[in-house]
Design a protein around this motif. Structure first.
Motif, PDB file in Angstrom:
ATOM      1  N   SER A   9       0.829  -1.200   0.000  1.00 14.30           N
ATOM      2  CA  SER A   9       0.000   0.000   0.000  1.00 14.30           C
ATOM      3  C   SER A   9       0.868   1.256   0.000  1.00 14.30           C
ATOM      4  N   GLY A  10       1.893   1.270   0.829  1.00 13.36           N
ATOM      5  CA  GLY A  10       2.816   2.403   0.856  1.00 13.36           C
ATOM      6  C   GLY A  10       3.564   2.574  -0.457  1.00 13.36           C
ATOM      7  N   ASN A  11       3.970   1.461  -1.053  1.00 10.39           N
ATOM      8  CA  ASN A  11       4.662   1.517  -2.349  1.00 10.39           C
ATOM      9  C   ASN A  11       3.760   2.126  -3.416  1.00 10.39           C
ATOM     10  N   LEU A  12       2.488   1.733  -3.425  1.00 11.23           N
ATOM     11  CA  LEU A  12       1.552   2.281  -4.400  1.00 11.23           C
ATOM     12  C   LEU A  12       1.380   3.779  -4.202  1.00 11.23           C
ATOM     13  N   ALA A  13       1.296   4.212  -2.955  1.00  8.00           N
ATOM     14  CA  ALA A  13       1.104   5.630  -2.665  1.00  8.00           C
ATOM     15  C   ALA A  13       2.306   6.466  -3.090  1.00  8.00           C
ATOM     16  N   ARG A  14       3.502   5.878  -3.075  1.00  6.30           N
ATOM     17  CA  ARG A  14       4.726   6.609  -3.442  1.00  6.30           C
ATOM     18  C   ARG A  14       5.123   6.404  -4.905  1.00  6.30           C
ATOM     19  N   ALA A  15       4.381   5.622  -5.635  1.00  4.58           N
ATOM     20  CA  ALA A  15       4.744   5.270  -7.013  1.00  4.58           C
ATOM     21  C   ALA A  15       4.588   6.470  -7.943  1.00  4.58           C
ATOM     22  N   ASP A  16       5.166   6.335  -9.138  1.00  4.27           N
ATOM     23  CA  ASP A  16       5.035   7.420 -10.114  1.00  4.27           C
ATOM     24  C   ASP A  16       3.578   7.548 -10.550  1.00  4.27           C
ATOM     25  N   GLU A  17       3.274   8.623 -11.245  1.00  2.00           N
ATOM     26  CA  GLU A  17       1.893   8.955 -11.604  1.00  2.00           C
ATOM     27  C   GLU A  17       1.197   7.849 -12.393  1.00  2.00           C
ATOM     28  N   GLY A  18       1.905   7.181 -13.301  1.00  2.00           N
ATOM     29  CA  GLY A  18       1.287   6.130 -14.103  1.00  2.00           C
ATOM     30  C   GLY A  18       0.780   4.981 -13.252  1.00  2.00           C
ATOM     31  N   VAL A  19       1.585   4.532 -12.318  1.00  2.00           N
ATOM     32  CA  VAL A  19       1.183   3.434 -11.436  1.00  2.00           C
ATOM     33  C   VAL A  19       0.102   3.903 -10.473  1.00  2.00           C
ATOM     34  N   ARG A  20       0.281   5.103  -9.908  1.00  2.00           N
ATOM     35  CA  ARG A  20      -0.738   5.630  -8.992  1.00  2.00           C
ATOM     36  C   ARG A  20      -2.075   5.784  -9.695  1.00  2.00           C
ATOM     37  N   GLY A  21      -2.042   6.228 -10.944  1.00  2.00           N
ATOM     38  CA  GLY A  21      -3.277   6.371 -11.710  1.00  2.00           C
ATOM     39  C   GLY A  21      -3.962   5.044 -11.935  1.00  2.00           C
ATOM     40  N   ALA A  22      -3.177   4.010 -12.220  1.00  2.00           N
ATOM     41  CA  ALA A  22      -3.745   2.674 -12.438  1.00  2.00           C
ATOM     42  C   ALA A  22      -4.340   2.129 -11.153  1.00  2.00           C
ATOM     43  N   ALA A  23      -3.746   2.478 -10.030  1.00  2.00           N
ATOM     44  CA  ALA A  23      -4.212   1.961  -8.740  1.00  2.00           C
ATOM     45  C   ALA A  23      -5.294   2.844  -8.126  1.00  2.00           C
ATOM     46  N   ALA A  24      -5.680   3.903  -8.815  1.00  2.00           N
ATOM     47  CA  ALA A  24      -6.661   4.843  -8.268  1.00  2.00           C
ATOM     48  C   ALA A  24      -8.090   4.347  -8.442  1.00  2.00           C
ATOM     49  N   LEU A  25      -8.261   3.074  -8.443  1.00  2.00           N
ATOM     50  CA  LEU A  25      -9.583   2.463  -8.530  1.00  2.00           C
ATOM     51  C   LEU A  25     -10.228   2.472  -7.146  1.00  2.00           C
ATOM     52  N   ASP A  26     -11.511   2.350  -7.111  1.00  2.00           N
ATOM     53  CA  ASP A  26     -12.222   2.122  -5.851  1.00  2.00           C
ATOM     54  C   ASP A  26     -12.895   0.766  -6.006  1.00  2.00           C
ATOM     55  N   ARG A  27     -12.211  -0.272  -5.521  1.00  2.00           N
ATOM     56  CA  ARG A  27     -12.690  -1.643  -5.713  1.00  2.00           C
ATOM     57  C   ARG A  27     -12.505  -2.451  -4.434  1.00  2.00           C
ATOM     58  N   SER A  28     -13.415  -3.396  -4.218  1.00  3.48           N
ATOM     59  CA  SER A  28     -13.213  -4.350  -3.129  1.00  3.48           C
ATOM     60  C   SER A  28     -12.075  -5.279  -3.524  1.00  3.48           C
ATOM     61  N   LEU A  29     -11.358  -5.751  -2.520  1.00  2.00           N
ATOM     62  CA  LEU A  29     -10.140  -6.531  -2.755  1.00  2.00           C
ATOM     63  C   LEU A  29     -10.077  -7.677  -1.763  1.00  2.00           C
ATOM     64  N   SER A  30      -9.649  -8.842  -2.260  1.00  2.00           N
ATOM     65  CA  SER A  30      -9.349  -9.951  -1.348  1.00  2.00           C
ATOM     66  C   SER A  30      -8.016 -10.556  -1.753  1.00  2.00           C
ATOM     67  N   CYS A  31      -7.282 -11.020  -0.765  1.00  3.79           N
ATOM     68  CA  CYS A  31      -5.993 -11.679  -0.992  1.00  3.79           C
ATOM     69  C   CYS A  31      -5.985 -12.950  -0.147  1.00  3.79           C
ATOM     70  N   HIS A  32      -6.160 -14.090  -0.814  1.00  3.38           N
ATOM     71  CA  HIS A  32      -6.178 -15.372  -0.122  1.00  3.38           C
ATOM     72  C   HIS A  32      -4.749 -15.901  -0.033  1.00  3.38           C
ATOM     73  N   ILE A  33      -4.271 -16.116   1.178  1.00  4.92           N
ATOM     74  CA  ILE A  33      -2.948 -16.682   1.418  1.00  4.92           C
ATOM     75  C   ILE A  33      -3.156 -18.194   1.516  1.00  4.92           C
ATOM     76  N   THR A  34      -2.835 -18.881   0.447  1.00  6.21           N
ATOM     77  CA  THR A  34      -3.232 -20.288   0.294  1.00  6.21           C
ATOM     78  C   THR A  34      -2.603 -21.220   1.315  1.00  6.21           C
ATOM     79  N   ASP A  35      -1.321 -21.014   1.638  1.00  5.28           N
ATOM     80  CA  ASP A  35      -0.675 -21.946   2.564  1.00  5.28           C
ATOM     81  C   ASP A  35      -1.109 -21.726   4.011  1.00  5.28           C
ATOM     82  N   LEU A  36      -1.585 -20.541   4.340  1.00  3.09           N
ATOM     83  CA  LEU A  36      -2.100 -20.273   5.688  1.00  3.09           C
ATOM     84  C   LEU A  36      -3.623 -20.403   5.749  1.00  3.09           C
ATOM     85  N   ASP A  37      -4.257 -20.529   4.591  1.00  6.85           N
ATOM     86  CA  ASP A  37      -5.709 -20.595   4.450  1.00  6.85           C
ATOM     87  C   ASP A  37      -6.383 -19.443   5.197  1.00  6.85           C
TER      88      ASP A  37
END
Length: 115
Positions: free
Chosen positions: A15-43
């Protein structure tokens, strides 16, 4: 094997990396979307939002995602930590199946600039 705390720290760092990224990356990440990240080995699944170029983690639950987020990631904890630290190339890991990314077509087009 990465711990749940290390995975949470990696998501915070991403999250911090995205906030500090250049304008192109920040623009791509400027979505408002729900997000899930499943860590498979920890379930465990982190849920939250990608909002304003940052990842906001709202919670973590046992098992796979209970609801279908607009952007869905799945990977091992070690892969998450390696990805965020720059040791793992996202495009190669995605192409080989180590990381799964599911999203709508338009979101995938916007997110590709971050890869």
């Amino acid at each position: 094997m990465a711990t749940i705390e290390e995975c949470r720290a990696a998501l915070d760092q991403l999250s911090g990396n995205l906030a500090r990224a250049d304008e192109g990356v920040r623009g791509a990440a400027a979505l408002d979307r729900s997000l899930s990240c499943h860590i498979t080995d920890l379930d465990r699944t982190f849920t939250g939002r990608l909002d304003g170029g940052r990842i906001r983690v709202d919670g973590v639950a046992s098992g796979p995602p209970r609801t279908k987020a607009e952007i869905r990631l799945a990977m091992t904890g070690d892969d998450l930590v390696s990805l965020v630290s720059g040791e793992l190339n996202f495009a190669r890991a995605w192409a080989s199946g180590r990381i799964r990314l599911e999203a709508g077509f338009r979101d995938l087009l916007r997110l590709r600039t971050m890869l």
